[in-house]
Design a protein around this motif. Structure first.
Motif, PDB file in Angstrom:
ATOM      1  N   ARG A 179      48.494  58.995  43.001  1.00  0.00           N
ATOM      2  CA  ARG A 179      48.653  58.835  41.547  1.00  0.00           C
ATOM      3  C   ARG A 179      49.829  59.598  40.944  1.00  0.00           C
ATOM      4  O   ARG A 179      50.565  59.033  40.141  1.00  0.00           O
ATOM      5  CB  ARG A 179      47.356  59.188  40.828  1.00  0.00           C
ATOM      6  CG  ARG A 179      46.377  58.039  40.906  1.00  0.00           C
ATOM      7  CD  ARG A 179      45.414  58.071  39.765  1.00  0.00           C
ATOM      8  NE  ARG A 179      44.683  56.815  39.717  1.00  0.00           N
ATOM      9  CZ  ARG A 179      43.587  56.624  39.001  1.00  0.00           C
ATOM     10  NH1 ARG A 179      43.104  57.620  38.298  1.00  0.00           N
ATOM     11  NH2 ARG A 179      42.998  55.467  38.996  1.00  0.00           N
ATOM     12  N   PRO A 190      44.446  48.320  39.999  1.00  0.00           N
ATOM     13  CA  PRO A 190      44.031  49.672  40.408  1.00  0.00           C
ATOM     14  C   PRO A 190      45.099  50.377  41.236  1.00  0.00           C
ATOM     15  O   PRO A 190      45.970  49.726  41.815  1.00  0.00           O
ATOM     16  CB  PRO A 190      42.776  49.434  41.247  1.00  0.00           C
ATOM     17  CG  PRO A 190      42.627  47.979  41.427  1.00  0.00           C
ATOM     18  CD  PRO A 190      43.659  47.267  40.641  1.00  0.00           C
ATOM     19  N   THR A 191      45.004  51.699  41.311  1.00  0.00           N
ATOM     20  CA  THR A 191      45.826  52.443  42.264  1.00  0.00           C
ATOM     21  C   THR A 191      44.997  52.572  43.538  1.00  0.00           C
ATOM     22  O   THR A 191      43.970  51.910  43.670  1.00  0.00           O
ATOM     23  CB  THR A 191      46.148  53.843  41.732  1.00  0.00           C
ATOM     24  OG1 THR A 191      44.940  54.583  41.660  1.00  0.00           O
ATOM     25  CG2 THR A 191      46.783  53.769  40.361  1.00  0.00           C
TER      26      THR A 191
ATOM     27  N   ARG C  66      32.500  43.667  42.780  1.00  0.00           N
ATOM     28  CA  ARG C  66      33.619  44.088  43.628  1.00  0.00           C
ATOM     29  C   ARG C  66      33.630  43.305  44.925  1.00  0.00           C
ATOM     30  O   ARG C  66      34.681  42.929  45.425  1.00  0.00           O
ATOM     31  CB  ARG C  66      33.588  45.596  43.859  1.00  0.00           C
ATOM     32  CG  ARG C  66      32.702  46.060  44.977  1.00  0.00           C
ATOM     33  CD  ARG C  66      32.962  47.529  45.262  1.00  0.00           C
ATOM     34  NE  ARG C  66      31.976  48.035  46.204  1.00  0.00           N
ATOM     35  CZ  ARG C  66      31.759  49.325  46.407  1.00  0.00           C
ATOM     36  NH1 ARG C  66      32.430  50.220  45.747  1.00  0.00           N
ATOM     37  NH2 ARG C  66      30.865  49.714  47.284  1.00  0.00           N
ATOM     38  N   VAL C  70      36.879  41.144  45.626  1.00  0.00           N
ATOM     39  CA  VAL C  70      37.735  41.606  46.713  1.00  0.00           C
ATOM     40  C   VAL C  70      37.597  40.727  47.948  1.00  0.00           C
ATOM     41  O   VAL C  70      38.574  40.381  48.592  1.00  0.00           O
ATOM     42  CB  VAL C  70      37.399  43.076  47.072  1.00  0.00           C
ATOM     43  CG1 VAL C  70      38.188  43.528  48.271  1.00  0.00           C
ATOM     44  CG2 VAL C  70      37.683  43.970  45.885  1.00  0.00           C
ATOM     45  N   MET C  87      35.599  39.181  36.161  1.00  0.00           N
ATOM     46  CA  MET C  87      34.965  40.363  36.742  1.00  0.00           C
ATOM     47  C   MET C  87      36.008  41.429  37.027  1.00  0.00           C
ATOM     48  O   MET C  87      36.750  41.338  37.992  1.00  0.00           O
ATOM     49  CB  MET C  87      34.263  39.992  38.046  1.00  0.00           C
ATOM     50  CG  MET C  87      33.089  39.060  37.848  1.00  0.00           C
ATOM     51  SD  MET C  87      32.127  38.882  39.341  1.00  0.00           S
ATOM     52  CE  MET C  87      32.953  37.533  40.120  1.00  0.00           C
ATOM     53  N   ASN C  91      39.672  45.940  33.353  1.00  0.00           N
ATOM     54  CA  ASN C  91      40.157  44.969  32.376  1.00  0.00           C
ATOM     55  C   ASN C  91      39.043  44.284  31.585  1.00  0.00           C
ATOM     56  O   ASN C  91      39.291  43.740  30.524  1.00  0.00           O
ATOM     57  CB  ASN C  91      41.002  43.906  33.080  1.00  0.00           C
ATOM     58  CG  ASN C  91      42.185  44.531  33.801  1.00  0.00           C
ATOM     59  OD1 ASN C  91      42.727  45.519  33.339  1.00  0.00           O
ATOM     60  ND2 ASN C  91      42.538  43.966  34.940  1.00  0.00           N
ATOM     61  N   TYR C 116      33.068  57.217  42.514  1.00  0.00           N
ATOM     62  CA  TYR C 116      34.509  57.418  42.745  1.00  0.00           C
ATOM     63  C   TYR C 116      35.357  56.263  42.211  1.00  0.00           C
ATOM     64  O   TYR C 116      36.519  56.125  42.576  1.00  0.00           O
ATOM     65  CB  TYR C 116      34.796  57.686  44.229  1.00  0.00           C
ATOM     66  CG  TYR C 116      34.355  56.601  45.186  1.00  0.00           C
ATOM     67  CD1 TYR C 116      35.170  55.515  45.451  1.00  0.00           C
ATOM     68  CD2 TYR C 116      33.128  56.675  45.845  1.00  0.00           C
ATOM     69  CE1 TYR C 116      34.780  54.526  46.320  1.00  0.00           C
ATOM     70  CE2 TYR C 116      32.732  55.690  46.729  1.00  0.00           C
ATOM     71  CZ  TYR C 116      33.558  54.616  46.961  1.00  0.00           C
ATOM     72  OH  TYR C 116      33.164  53.634  47.823  1.00  0.00           O
ATOM     73  N   TRP C 118      36.927  55.886  39.536  1.00  0.00           N
ATOM     74  CA  TRP C 118      38.140  56.219  38.783  1.00  0.00           C
ATOM     75  C   TRP C 118      39.210  56.852  39.648  1.00  0.00           C
ATOM     76  O   TRP C 118      40.284  57.163  39.156  1.00  0.00           O
ATOM     77  CB  TRP C 118      37.772  57.120  37.602  1.00  0.00           C
ATOM     78  CG  TRP C 118      36.533  56.626  36.947  1.00  0.00           C
ATOM     79  CD1 TRP C 118      35.298  57.185  36.995  1.00  0.00           C
ATOM     80  CD2 TRP C 118      36.378  55.395  36.211  1.00  0.00           C
ATOM     81  NE1 TRP C 118      34.393  56.398  36.327  1.00  0.00           N
ATOM     82  CE2 TRP C 118      35.018  55.303  35.840  1.00  0.00           C
ATOM     83  CE3 TRP C 118      37.257  54.370  35.836  1.00  0.00           C
ATOM     84  CZ2 TRP C 118      34.518  54.229  35.110  1.00  0.00           C
ATOM     85  CZ3 TRP C 118      36.761  53.311  35.118  1.00  0.00           C
ATOM     86  CH2 TRP C 118      35.411  53.246  34.761  1.00  0.00           C
ATOM     87  N   ASP C 119      38.899  57.038  40.926  1.00  0.00           N
ATOM     88  CA  ASP C 119      39.967  57.482  41.825  1.00  0.00           C
ATOM     89  C   ASP C 119      41.034  56.394  41.936  1.00  0.00           C
ATOM     90  O   ASP C 119      42.199  56.676  42.223  1.00  0.00           O
ATOM     91  CB  ASP C 119      39.404  57.782  43.223  1.00  0.00           C
ATOM     92  CG  ASP C 119      38.622  59.084  43.246  1.00  0.00           C
ATOM     93  OD1 ASP C 119      38.594  59.749  42.207  1.00  0.00           O
ATOM     94  OD2 ASP C 119      38.048  59.410  44.298  1.00  0.00           O
ATOM     95  N   CYS C 120      40.613  55.148  41.777  1.00  0.00           N
ATOM     96  CA  CYS C 120      41.563  54.041  41.894  1.00  0.00           C
ATOM     97  C   CYS C 120      41.670  53.244  40.594  1.00  0.00           C
ATOM     98  O   CYS C 120      42.754  52.917  40.145  1.00  0.00           O
ATOM     99  CB  CYS C 120      41.142  53.086  43.011  1.00  0.00           C
ATOM    100  SG  CYS C 120      41.102  53.847  44.631  1.00  0.00           S
ATOM    101  N   HIS C 121      40.536  52.892  40.014  1.00  0.00           N
ATOM    102  CA  HIS C 121      40.572  52.048  38.826  1.00  0.00           C
ATOM    103  C   HIS C 121      41.063  52.851  37.626  1.00  0.00           C
ATOM    104  O   HIS C 121      40.686  53.998  37.435  1.00  0.00           O
ATOM    105  CB  HIS C 121      39.200  51.435  38.568  1.00  0.00           C
ATOM    106  CG  HIS C 121      38.831  50.429  39.615  1.00  0.00           C
ATOM    107  ND1 HIS C 121      39.248  49.131  39.563  1.00  0.00           N
ATOM    108  CD2 HIS C 121      38.139  50.564  40.763  1.00  0.00           C
ATOM    109  CE1 HIS C 121      38.808  48.482  40.632  1.00  0.00           C
ATOM    110  NE2 HIS C 121      38.138  49.327  41.383  1.00  0.00           N
ATOM    111  N   ILE C 122      41.896  52.213  36.855  1.00  0.00           N
ATOM    112  CA  ILE C 122      42.498  52.895  35.718  1.00  0.00           C
ATOM    113  C   ILE C 122      41.413  53.103  34.659  1.00  0.00           C
ATOM    114  O   ILE C 122      40.739  52.160  34.252  1.00  0.00           O
ATOM    115  CB  ILE C 122      43.649  52.046  35.128  1.00  0.00           C
ATOM    116  CG1 ILE C 122      44.604  51.596  36.235  1.00  0.00           C
ATOM    117  CG2 ILE C 122      44.358  52.784  34.017  1.00  0.00           C
ATOM    118  CD1 ILE C 122      45.439  52.668  36.836  1.00  0.00           C
ATOM    119  N   ASN C 124      41.852  54.259  31.582  1.00  0.00           N
ATOM    120  CA  ASN C 124      42.264  54.153  30.178  1.00  0.00           C
ATOM    121  C   ASN C 124      43.211  52.976  29.979  1.00  0.00           C
ATOM    122  O   ASN C 124      44.348  53.142  29.562  1.00  0.00           O
ATOM    123  CB  ASN C 124      42.936  55.448  29.725  1.00  0.00           C
ATOM    124  CG  ASN C 124      44.115  55.801  30.604  1.00  0.00           C
ATOM    125  OD1 ASN C 124      44.326  55.173  31.633  1.00  0.00           O
ATOM    126  ND2 ASN C 124      44.893  56.776  30.186  1.00  0.00           N
TER     127      ASN C 124
END
Lengths: 261, 385, 129
Positions: A179, A190-191, C66, C70, C87, C91, C116, C118-122, C124
């Motif tokens: 990040r 996503p990151t 997911r 995915v 989905m 967003n 976890y 928010w380790d990847c998904h934004i 804000n």
């Protein structure tokens, strides 16, 4: 240990096991109920194919500058970080010399122009992908519906077997939290987190809403994208009318990226 | 029997405390790795496996090597080894524990490791590797513990153990075969893509495992009143001698195929390891050292005069252990990844934190090994008294 | 047994440590956080499923989402009422529930779960800076 005590312990263990089964069964029942109520479907604009494939017209690119917009487009929308440390580098699509992109195919004396020109490399979305064979959790898998080799970042345990298995060096690993190294975050996508493997996804998220991959869109026609198994598709037309090569074809992985040289 | 492991001399406690300190240091560095990511290691996009997996591979060999005392005793009724089979089994337990730990510290997301069982994937060799390793661990715990307990109580071991003992013999072969299959089935990795990789792994295993056992037997004789026996040590030494010869022979077979065929994808890795490629050759001195160590090992163990001198034999076993470690650990992994699939040479050099974590894992293995051997030797002393 | 006293002492210490959270908080229970909705979420009235369902099952729903996005590439969720949703955690969910700190985190903290996501998904997607 005295045998009656042992027996009691065994019974206790078995009943504990029995009790733990019930919630699992309940969960299954609930899931079935939920499926009955809600439905899941594909988007109306989604593009579909039996096997997505790409044709790169290498004649259209002369220098790194010609490739920069494509690479930039991809890395920007996919939040690919820029890491200074070469060991931690992450890349989905990049360029290399002919003899690196096609080891074993370079003649001793090569046309000067081919020798100097950079070549675009990315995941080949092989029809017979060795990375998918190697993955112990199905975190990387070949999507049945359209043949894209995808990563499920939620499931990846970071064993990096897929990186050893890939003959094209297409995969990168998040050696640290990516990040802080993303200049401008695309908030729609996503990151990644540290400890998972990543690579090109043929823009599965764009195909789902009816858009072509970002590199193709940015290539001004030099990259062509389409269904390999549709005889009328644009990629098939190009393959039919041009001499094309693929990377390390002798390995039998059946890459889906074709190059017009 | 566990009480035997906690009653010991000051020296025993001192040794265990030392090991705990090394484990603690390694664990602290591991916490750092867990927080930062695998970026603290020397691994890269090109060399995606390194020191951890190298040690893992080598230790699978040491674990499998334990079978070299089990097989002659149970299959060929070679009575002399009855005294030391337990040492082979306990060495296997400690080694497999190290192997599993090395895999765990190598994972980018270790807390998700159970995904391997949640989404079982039979087409992945790693899936089979976890199964055979855990199976081998379990077999050796069950067999070793029960046979030792029976010996302590002066009775014959349980009849149901016999099939498990027979099963453990091919199982030992399987753990190292499957480990070789991790590498040799990957297209585009010319260095590993050879059918002789599994046999080569096994021959090196049957040299390094028994070599370590010889050393451990010599140590046990020094620190306890239990003597594993001169005949036993000599028989083990002969096994080491044959195995290290076969190992070097297999290596030379590989060298012939690679250099006579002159196929670059296979040859370049050997060039990188032994003479350097494009001016890079961090492993060149190591590989020649490994080869030299193994050749001296052959001379010292094959020659009866040197083999029968236990002092010289000890030196030979140390050389062979180190030689095979460099060969199968260090060189096998780094060599397979350099040059990379795009034919760039980006060298892999392990970093200090990586080595500290690896030392911690080794110390943990030796802690388990010391406790288990303490128990085994304690029982032997008790029975003799 | 000469170590009887030691063993009993050890057991007592063990029991005290294990039950520490119970008697330390005796009688008091931390109050459950209140659900705070943004104006947009209030205006929408219903989520993709009923409020009760979402309270109890949102993790299963997200897991289903997911997997189908995915792995299957199917991205449209048709709720029982017939309404279609894209989905997407960042967003879609966070489009209404843009107050992640109030809406998600407080309750997760209360329940002591640390997803976890928010380790990847934004977390804000609407913030412009």
């Amino acid at each position: 240990m005295d045998s009656s005590r042992r027996r009691v312990l065994q019974l206790l263990g078995l009943s504990a096991l029995g009790l733990s089964v019930k919630p699992v069964l309940n969960a299954f029942a609930e899931e079935a109920e939920q499926q009955a109520q809600a439905q899941i479907k594909r988007g109306e604009n989604a593009l579909s194919a039996q096997q997505w494939a790409m044709v790169v017209d290498t004649r259209a690119f002369e220098s790194e500058d010609d490739f920069a917009p494509l690479i930039e487009a991809c890395h920007k929308i996919h939040n690919v970080p820029v890491l200074e440390n070469k060991r931690h580098e992450i890349k989905w699509i990049w360029t290399d010399h002919f003899h690196n992109a096609f080891p074993g195919k370079a003649a001793r004396f090569l046309s000067e122009e081919v020798e100097k020109r950079p070549f675009l490399v990315l995941c080949n979305h092989c029809e017979n992908p060795p990375c998918v064979r190697a993955c112990p959790t199905k975190a990387t898998f070949k999507r049945e519906s359209d043949g894209i080799v995808l990563m499920d970042f939620h499931r990846c345990i970071g064993c990096r077997f897929c990186m050893a298995a890939c003959p094209f060096g297409a995969r990168s690993f998040n050696f640290r939290d990516p990040r802080p190294f993303i200049k401008e975050t695309n908030k729609q996508f996503p990151t990644r987190m540290k400890g998972v493997v990543e690579k090109c996804n043929f823009c599965a998220e764009r195909l789902a809403v009816g858009q072509l991959p970002a590199c193709v869109a940015a290539s001004d026609g030099a990259l062509t994208f389409g269904d390999l198994y549709d005889p009328a598709s644009e990629v098939r037309e190009l393959i039919r009318t041009n001499f094309t090569i693929r990377r390390k074809q002798t390995l039998g992985t059946e890459p889906s990226v074709y190059y017009i040289v | 029997m566990l009480e035997l492991a906690i009653k010991g001399s000051k020296r025993y406690y001192g040794w265990m405390t030392f090991l705990l300190a090394v484990i603690g240091a390694g664990f602290l560095v591991y916490l750092w790795q867990l927080d930062f990511g695998l970026g603290i290691t020397g691994l890269s996009r090109d060399a995606s496996w390194g020191f951890y997996i190298a040690n893992f591979t080598f230790l699978v060999g040491v674990a499998a090597g334990g079978v070299m005392v089990v097989l002659p005793y149970y299959l060929h009724d070679y009575k002399a080894f009855g005294k030391v089979t337990i040492l082979g089994e306990f060495l296997a337990i400690a080694s497999v524990i190290m192997c599993i730990t090395f895999i765990l510290v190598d994972l980018g997301q270790p807390m998700r490791v159970f995904n391997v069982f949640l989404y079982p994937t039979p087409n992945s060799v790693l899936f089979w590797d976890t199964i055979v390793l855990q199976g081998y661990l379990l077999l050796n715990i069950i067999i070793g513990w029960n046979v030792l307990e029976a010996e302590r109580n002066n009775v014959h071991y349980q009849r149901w153990l016999k099939p498990l003992i027979y099963l453990s013999i091919p199982w030992a072969i399987s753990i190292h075969t499957v480990t070789a299959y991790l590498y040799c089935g990957l297209p585009g990795r010319g260095f590993w893509m050879t059918a002789i990789l599994a046999p080569r792994f096994l021959s090196s295993a049957f040299a390094s495992g028994p070599a370590l056992l010889v050393l451990l037997c010599l140590i046990i004789r020094r620190v306890s009143s239990f003597d594993p026996g001169r005949e036993q040590i000599q028989s083990l030494a002969k096994i080491v001698a044959y195995a290290i010869c076969v190992n070097v022979f297999f290596f030379l077979c590989e060298v012939f195929v690679v250099f006579y065929s002159q196929i670059p994808e296979h040859m370049d890795h050997f060039k990188y390891l032994f003479v350097g490629l494009y001016g890079k050759g961090a492993y060149v001195p190591w590989m020649w050292a490994s080869l030299t160590l193994m050749v001296i090992g052959i001379i010292l163990t094959v020659n009866p005069l040197t083999r029968k001198n236990e002092g010289v034999l000890a030196v030979a076993c140390v050389l062979i252990f180190l030689g095979t470690w460099i060969d199968k650990g260090l060189g096998m992994i780094a060599g397979g990844f350099t040059p990379n699939p795009l034919h760039h040479v980006n060298e892999y050099i392990p970093t200090l934190p990586e080595i500290m974590i690896a030392l911690g894992v080794w110390a943990m293995g030796f802690l388990v090994l010391s406790a288990l051997f303490k128990i085994a030797v304690g029982v032997k002393e008790e029975v003799r008294a | 047994m000469s170590e009887k006293k030691l063993i009993i002492l050890g057991l007592i210490i063990f029991v005290v440590i294990v039950t520490f959270p119970l008697w330390y908080n005796r009688g008091k229970a931390a109050p459950a956080p209140e659900r705070i909705l943004t104006d947009k979420a209030k205006a929408a009235k219903v989520c993709v499923r009923s409020t009760d369902y979402m309270k109890a099952e949102h993790m299963q729903l997200l897991d289903l989402w997911r997997d189908s996005v995915v792995r299957q590439g199917t991205r449209i969720y048709v709720s029982p009422s017939g309404k279609e949703y894209n989905m997407s955690l960042s967003n879609r969910c966070l489009d209404c529930h843009s107050n992640k700190a109030e809406f998600c985190d407080r309750c997760h903290n209360y329940a002591s779960v640390r997803p976890y996501c928010w380790d990847c998904h934004i977390d804000n997607p609407k913030e412009t800076s």
